[in-house]
Enzyme design. Sequence first.
Site, mmCIF file in Angstrom:
data_model
loop_
_atom_site.group_PDB
_atom_site.id
_atom_site.type_symbol
_atom_site.label_atom_id
_atom_site.label_comp_id
_atom_site.label_asym_id
_atom_site.label_seq_id
_atom_site.Cartn_x
_atom_site.Cartn_y
_atom_site.Cartn_z
ATOM 1 N N GLU A 135 22.368 71.870 37.082
ATOM 2 C CA GLU A 135 23.523 71.608 37.945
ATOM 3 C C GLU A 135 24.695 72.479 37.548
ATOM 4 O O GLU A 135 24.605 73.241 36.586
ATOM 5 C CB GLU A 135 23.907 70.121 37.910
ATOM 6 N N ARG A 142 27.157 53.238 37.854
ATOM 7 C CA ARG A 142 26.941 54.417 37.016
ATOM 8 C C ARG A 142 27.734 54.317 35.710
ATOM 9 O O ARG A 142 27.270 54.762 34.659
ATOM 10 C CB ARG A 142 27.293 55.694 37.780
ATOM 11 N N LYS A 180 27.870 60.039 32.463
ATOM 12 C CA LYS A 180 29.151 60.708 32.704
ATOM 13 C C LYS A 180 30.042 60.507 31.478
ATOM 14 O O LYS A 180 30.937 59.661 31.468
ATOM 15 C CB LYS A 180 29.798 60.157 33.985
HETATM 16 N N1 PLP Z 1 27.567 66.533 38.110
HETATM 17 C C1 PLP Z 1 28.580 66.512 37.239
HETATM 18 C C2 PLP Z 1 28.358 67.110 35.906
HETATM 19 C C3 PLP Z 1 29.800 65.923 37.601
HETATM 20 O O1 PLP Z 1 30.818 65.898 36.745
HETATM 21 C C4 PLP Z 1 29.957 65.362 38.872
HETATM 22 C C5 PLP Z 1 31.176 64.694 39.242
HETATM 23 O O2 PLP Z 1 31.304 63.528 39.231
HETATM 24 C C6 PLP Z 1 28.863 65.415 39.743
HETATM 25 C C7 PLP Z 1 27.682 66.010 39.333
HETATM 26 C C8 PLP Z 1 28.952 64.819 41.103
HETATM 27 O O3 PLP Z 1 28.842 63.434 41.054
HETATM 28 P P1 PLP Z 1 29.508 62.523 42.153
HETATM 29 O O4 PLP Z 1 29.020 63.014 43.450
HETATM 30 O O5 PLP Z 1 29.028 61.154 41.860
HETATM 31 O O6 PLP Z 1 30.963 62.678 42.002
HETATM 32 C C1 COI Z 2 34.217 64.270 39.980
HETATM 33 O O1 COI Z 2 33.762 64.921 40.921
HETATM 34 O O2 COI Z 2 34.676 63.134 40.131
HETATM 35 C C2 COI Z 2 34.200 64.794 38.652
HETATM 36 O O3 COI Z 2 34.268 64.035 37.756
HETATM 37 C C3 COI Z 2 34.103 66.248 38.476
HETATM 38 C C4 COI Z 2 35.047 66.825 37.470
HETATM 39 C C5 COI Z 2 36.480 66.710 37.878
HETATM 40 C C6 COI Z 2 34.799 66.354 36.090
#
Ligand code: PLP
Ligand code: COI
Length: 340
Positions: free
Chosen positions: A220, A81, A184
């Site tokens: 989201e 990612r 991200k």
């Molecule tokens: N959506 C956003 C905007 C986020 O910052 C995060 C955190 O990482 C997620 C979703 C969840 O992603 P993940 O499950 O890969 O941490």
């Molecule tokens: C995560 O879940 O790792 C995130 O990045 C969410 C937030 C702390 C930005």
Amino acid sequence: MSKEIEWSELGFGYMPTDFNVRCHFKDGAWGNIEKYDTEYINLNMAATCLHYGQEAFEGLKAFRGKDGKIRVFRLEENAKRLQHSCDGIKMAKLPLEKFKEAVFQAIKLNERFVPPYGSGASLYIRPLLIGTSAQVGVKPSKEYLFVVFVTPVGPYFKAGFKPTPMVILRGYDRAAPLGTGKYKVGGNYAASLAAGERAHELGYSAVLFLDAKEKKYIDECGPANFFAIKNNTYITPKSESILPSITNDSLMKLAEAMGLNVERRPIAEDELATFDEAGACGTAAVISPIERIDDVDENKSYIFSKDGKPGPICEALYNKLRAIQYGDEPDIFNWNSIVE
Ligand code: PLP
Ligand code: COI
């Protein structure tokens, strides 16, 4: 010093640890991974990350098991990612192997900060990649810096695994349909701050963003994906402007293994009224059950928990995910990398 940390009291915050690791991209190539004991970066004031937002990050966690082993959850997915985010904002792509090596080194160098089994806490790993060339023209940097630091954390939402209220605020967008929402990158989080602070002022734990174009579909939350449960089905939004959450992907696989149907499709706001359970999911948030969602501008409210307790399927999914992460149950999908 680690003896003084109250592991089970930790929230989701930054705590300095012993070392971080860094790697520089210069003259078209990534260098070696180096160990640093300073928390500071020496940066040119004209660096592209500071002016034009050439910044991408990741978030993943390591868990100490009953057997004493440290497991990192779905490391390869985060590495991929980050590459996707680099493509999205034209930064030099970090090789997957370098990502892995840097994450392992950062954990090993800070092993005393990995919370003990049973504390409910984990080690949050934050990889960061920034453009560092000094330039004032709007174009991609020639030089980059990749950093990995770690910090021990507890739950992201203060309530932990308890339903909290979330809010739709129609006066704010997080990401444009063909914009950077699926990467991200820091800019998305900057764009979410005003709405997030407003939500907190109003007593909500987070904002639930609608799609920016039609203001009709659920996108989201600020820091997490959305999912819901209805008729033995796990439903989560399909949208071009949300981050592809690795936790959500894991929950879809676990839901399927538990005999639920899984649907990834656009979710119109009206459908919220038909859901039995709803939650936010992410590395930091794990599963954060949603008590209710208020669409304050439209004077509508959707309730998912009346007794202050998470729904049974949210709870089963949460327990299953945590059990795999801590090594209590077999890692049937091969998600964990053990730190040797
Ligand atoms: N959506 C956003 C905007 C986020 O910052 C995060 C955190 O990482 C997620 C979703 C969840 O992603 P993940 O499950 O890969 O941490
Ligand atoms: C995560 O879940 O790792 C995130 O990045 C969410 C937030 C702390 C930005």
